[in-house]
Write a protein that holds these residues in place. Sequence first.
Motif, PDB file in Angstrom:
ATOM      1  N   ALA A 198       8.514  13.240   8.914  1.00  0.00           N
ATOM      2  CA  ALA A 198       7.282  13.559   8.193  1.00  0.00           C
ATOM      3  C   ALA A 198       6.361  12.347   8.105  1.00  0.00           C
ATOM      4  N   LEU A 199       6.935  11.178   7.915  1.00  0.00           N
ATOM      5  CA  LEU A 199       6.143   9.951   7.830  1.00  0.00           C
ATOM      6  C   LEU A 199       5.604   9.517   9.190  1.00  0.00           C
ATOM      7  N   GLY A 200       6.132  10.098  10.259  1.00  0.00           N
ATOM      8  CA  GLY A 200       5.686   9.727  11.594  1.00  0.00           C
ATOM      9  C   GLY A 200       6.409   8.527  12.159  1.00  0.00           C
ATOM     10  N   ILE A 201       7.613   8.258  11.696  1.00  0.00           N
ATOM     11  CA  ILE A 201       8.407   7.140  12.222  1.00  0.00           C
ATOM     12  C   ILE A 201       9.030   7.597  13.536  1.00  0.00           C
ATOM     13  N   GLY A 202       8.613   6.984  14.630  1.00  0.00           N
ATOM     14  CA  GLY A 202       9.070   7.395  15.938  1.00  0.00           C
ATOM     15  C   GLY A 202      10.447   6.855  16.270  1.00  0.00           C
ATOM     16  N   SER A 203      11.005   7.377  17.357  1.00  0.00           N
ATOM     17  CA  SER A 203      12.304   6.904  17.831  1.00  0.00           C
ATOM     18  C   SER A 203      12.191   5.425  18.206  1.00  0.00           C
ATOM     19  N   GLY A 204      13.087   4.634  17.699  1.00  0.00           N
ATOM     20  CA  GLY A 204      13.066   3.197  17.983  1.00  0.00           C
ATOM     21  C   GLY A 204      12.209   2.392  17.038  1.00  0.00           C
ATOM     22  N   GLU A 205      11.425   3.069  16.170  1.00  0.00           N
ATOM     23  CA  GLU A 205      10.615   2.348  15.183  1.00  0.00           C
ATOM     24  C   GLU A 205      11.424   2.099  13.920  1.00  0.00           C
ATOM     25  N   ARG A 206      11.104   1.028  13.229  1.00  0.00           N
ATOM     26  CA  ARG A 206      11.758   0.679  11.974  1.00  0.00           C
ATOM     27  C   ARG A 206      10.712   0.632  10.863  1.00  0.00           C
ATOM     28  N   LEU A 207      11.093   1.164   9.700  1.00  0.00           N
ATOM     29  CA  LEU A 207      10.176   1.213   8.558  1.00  0.00           C
ATOM     30  C   LEU A 207      10.529   0.132   7.556  1.00  0.00           C
ATOM     31  N   VAL A 208       9.548  -0.714   7.263  1.00  0.00           N
ATOM     32  CA  VAL A 208       9.679  -1.742   6.224  1.00  0.00           C
ATOM     33  C   VAL A 208       8.835  -1.294   5.036  1.00  0.00           C
ATOM     34  N   VAL A 209       9.469  -1.088   3.884  1.00  0.00           N
ATOM     35  CA  VAL A 209       8.771  -0.701   2.667  1.00  0.00           C
ATOM     36  C   VAL A 209       8.725  -1.890   1.727  1.00  0.00           C
ATOM     37  N   VAL A 210       7.541  -2.256   1.305  1.00  0.00           N
ATOM     38  CA  VAL A 210       7.342  -3.361   0.371  1.00  0.00           C
ATOM     39  C   VAL A 210       7.070  -2.761  -1.008  1.00  0.00           C
ATOM     40  N   THR A 211       7.875  -3.110  -1.998  1.00  0.00           N
ATOM     41  CA  THR A 211       7.704  -2.567  -3.353  1.00  0.00           C
ATOM     42  C   THR A 211       7.199  -3.660  -4.277  1.00  0.00           C
ATOM     43  N   SER A 212       6.347  -3.256  -5.196  1.00  0.00           N
ATOM     44  CA  SER A 212       5.776  -4.216  -6.134  1.00  0.00           C
ATOM     45  C   SER A 212       5.646  -3.602  -7.512  1.00  0.00           C
ATOM     46  N   THR A 213       6.099  -4.315  -8.533  1.00  0.00           N
ATOM     47  CA  THR A 213       5.789  -3.968  -9.906  1.00  0.00           C
ATOM     48  C   THR A 213       4.408  -4.528 -10.223  1.00  0.00           C
ATOM     49  N   TRP A 214       4.055  -4.627 -11.492  1.00  0.00           N
ATOM     50  CA  TRP A 214       2.754  -5.165 -11.865  1.00  0.00           C
ATOM     51  C   TRP A 214       2.947  -6.521 -12.549  1.00  0.00           C
ATOM     52  N   GLY A 215       1.857  -7.277 -12.667  1.00  0.00           N
ATOM     53  CA  GLY A 215       1.921  -8.585 -13.317  1.00  0.00           C
ATOM     54  C   GLY A 215       1.818  -9.728 -12.328  1.00  0.00           C
ATOM     55  N   PRO A 396      10.063  15.985  -2.120  1.00  0.00           N
ATOM     56  CA  PRO A 396       9.419  16.764  -1.051  1.00  0.00           C
ATOM     57  C   PRO A 396       9.112  15.869   0.152  1.00  0.00           C
ATOM     58  N   PRO A 397       8.973  16.456   1.333  1.00  0.00           N
ATOM     59  CA  PRO A 397       8.579  15.655   2.500  1.00  0.00           C
ATOM     60  C   PRO A 397       7.225  14.995   2.260  1.00  0.00           C
ATOM     61  N   PRO A 398       7.065  13.741   2.620  1.00  0.00           N
ATOM     62  CA  PRO A 398       5.802  13.030   2.383  1.00  0.00           C
ATOM     63  C   PRO A 398       4.794  13.293   3.499  1.00  0.00           C
ATOM     64  N   PRO A 399       3.518  12.946   3.272  1.00  0.00           N
ATOM     65  CA  PRO A 399       2.535  12.982   4.361  1.00  0.00           C
ATOM     66  C   PRO A 399       2.845  11.900   5.392  1.00  0.00           C
ATOM     67  N   SER A 400       2.153  11.956   6.508  1.00  0.00           N
ATOM     68  CA  SER A 400       2.292  10.915   7.525  1.00  0.00           C
ATOM     69  C   SER A 400       1.743   9.595   7.006  1.00  0.00           C
ATOM     70  N   LEU A 401       2.361   8.502   7.424  1.00  0.00           N
ATOM     71  CA  LEU A 401       1.851   7.182   7.049  1.00  0.00           C
ATOM     72  C   LEU A 401       0.425   6.975   7.537  1.00  0.00           C
ATOM     73  N   ARG A 402       0.044   7.635   8.620  1.00  0.00           N
ATOM     74  CA  ARG A 402      -1.322   7.495   9.145  1.00  0.00           C
ATOM     75  C   ARG A 402      -2.357   7.864   8.082  1.00  0.00           C
ATOM     76  N   GLN A 403      -2.004   8.808   7.231  1.00  0.00           N
ATOM     77  CA  GLN A 403      -2.932   9.248   6.185  1.00  0.00           C
ATOM     78  C   GLN A 403      -3.195   8.150   5.174  1.00  0.00           C
ATOM     79  N   TRP A 404      -2.246   7.230   5.012  1.00  0.00           N
ATOM     80  CA  TRP A 404      -2.360   6.177   4.003  1.00  0.00           C
ATOM     81  C   TRP A 404      -2.709   4.819   4.605  1.00  0.00           C
ATOM     82  N   GLU A 405      -2.896   4.749   5.906  1.00  0.00           N
ATOM     83  CA  GLU A 405      -3.124   3.450   6.531  1.00  0.00           C
ATOM     84  C   GLU A 405      -4.470   2.856   6.131  1.00  0.00           C
ATOM     85  N   VAL A 406      -4.488   1.540   6.021  1.00  0.00           N
ATOM     86  CA  VAL A 406      -5.720   0.792   5.790  1.00  0.00           C
ATOM     87  C   VAL A 406      -6.434   0.703   7.132  1.00  0.00           C
TER      88      VAL A 406
END
Length: 414
Positions: A198-215, A396-406
């Motif tokens: 659903a996120l559009g992660i292709g075969s052979g691609e790796r997803l790096v998620v960066v998490t941040s709290t506030w402050g 639920p399944p998320p939208p594609s990352l393309r929708q959220w890209e800068v």
Amino acid sequence: MSVSTTRPALIEQGHWLTVRDCKRVLVVVHTVTFAQRLQEVFGLLESDLRIQLVFTAAPHAFGSGVTQYLQELGIVTVPWEEALRTEFDLALAAGSRGVHELRAPVVRVSHGAGHIKPLTDTGSLAPGERRPPGMLSRRHLLHEGRLVPAAIAYAHERDLAELARWCPEALPAAHVVGDPCVDRITAGLPRRAEYRRALGIGSGERLVVVTSTWGPTSTFGRLDALLPQLLGQLSGDGHRIAMLVHPNVFAGHGTRQVRSWLAGCRDRGLALVPPEADWQAPLIAADWIIGDHGSLTVYGALTEATLLLTPGPRREVSDYSPTALLSAVAPVIAPGYPLAGQLDYAARSRRRGQYDDVTAALSSAPGEFHQRMRSVVYRLLGLGEPALAPLVSPPPPPPSLRQWEVSAGWEAVQ
């Protein structure tokens, strides 16, 4: 069709209602983060014809976006001032501000992965006294010496031991119900491949998620140090990068400002997950999670992802929190060294059971939050529970990352 964001008639003109003689439950929403946690509770009640839910947005420094978030769920609100002068059978809240003024028994719901941050206002403490976590402190539970909540929902049995130390007056109202995020993430783990598609992660691609709290000590507060490494070393090299930023960052600085600070990332493959989106599916889908001392990093220990921590503030983390346990066993990013190599090393070095103590500290009732929480609420309402087990749905399944890209023209379309 447009929908009004306020609905005073629901309280003041009950004789116009079709479904009557309901128990009225007020849902008090201070922030988007609190709304997301409260949704796990009011979702247990909203289909019961014996209960009428009423929502209000309570004043809070990080309250921006609450009304819009609720409206997108199909919820309209009554003004806070009107909620204060109206009697309800019960009130649900995840925050403490102003709830002592309500005319209803209050259920306080814990939010986040354990009690991470110690109390910031130390005026009531003796010199040198250890700071209690906020929701275990007298300051957050008492008002003028009176216990405010009729019930307090905690995730873990050891919270009761801490409560006995910091606010023993609250023990009779305390209930251990578990953690809904633990339960939903666990339910979603078998769907990891579906989330990646659903996120559009292709075969052979790796997803790096960066998490941040506030402050200021959060990942986002020091993004100028991490972001160049992420984009310079990983972007376009078989890695996809997504950021999960605490809603308080958006509420505190404004959504446009947050996006503007990331304008230099246009068309470089960085996806910024919006604050109102479900964050659990991207977390489950990740190959690596790079995070700070916030809750999402700790919840990442439940997934298959390899964790790396950014250097964090030890004084701003409660000693007994799951975050403290995580910081003792998770690898930490070494500044000045190639990031790609550190990701590979962390993945090779991960041990089976490395985070067992961390995940065990998140909930002492895994899989039981919805049943236990529902029992607490229905008991206070004086109603028998529905003759059905509450459903624990996976994210639920998320939208594609393309929708959220800068990307170019990004600000204009958001």
